[in-house]
Scaffold this motif. Sequence first.
Motif: not given
Length: 65
Positions: A1-16, A50-59
């Motif tokens: 099974m292939p690796k799951v790739k991180t969305n490159s647009g998201a990794k530029k916009r969000f930090t933990l 980010i809003a708690t509503v969007d947390q799951n999607q961004v994660r």
Amino acid sequence: MPKVKTNSGAKKRFTLTGTGKIKRKHAFHSHILTKKTKKQKRNLCHTGLIATVDQNQVRELLCLR
């Protein structure tokens, strides 16, 4: 099974944060700044969480789940 790739647009916009929350920057602070007031520009330069509503999607985009 292939690796799951991180969305490159998201990794530029969000930090933990250290506690696992997700930080974001405000929009509308990159160009056309001449017509915006000092107060507007000052308030846009701060980061927020980010809003708690969007947390799951961004994660999912960041492959944190």
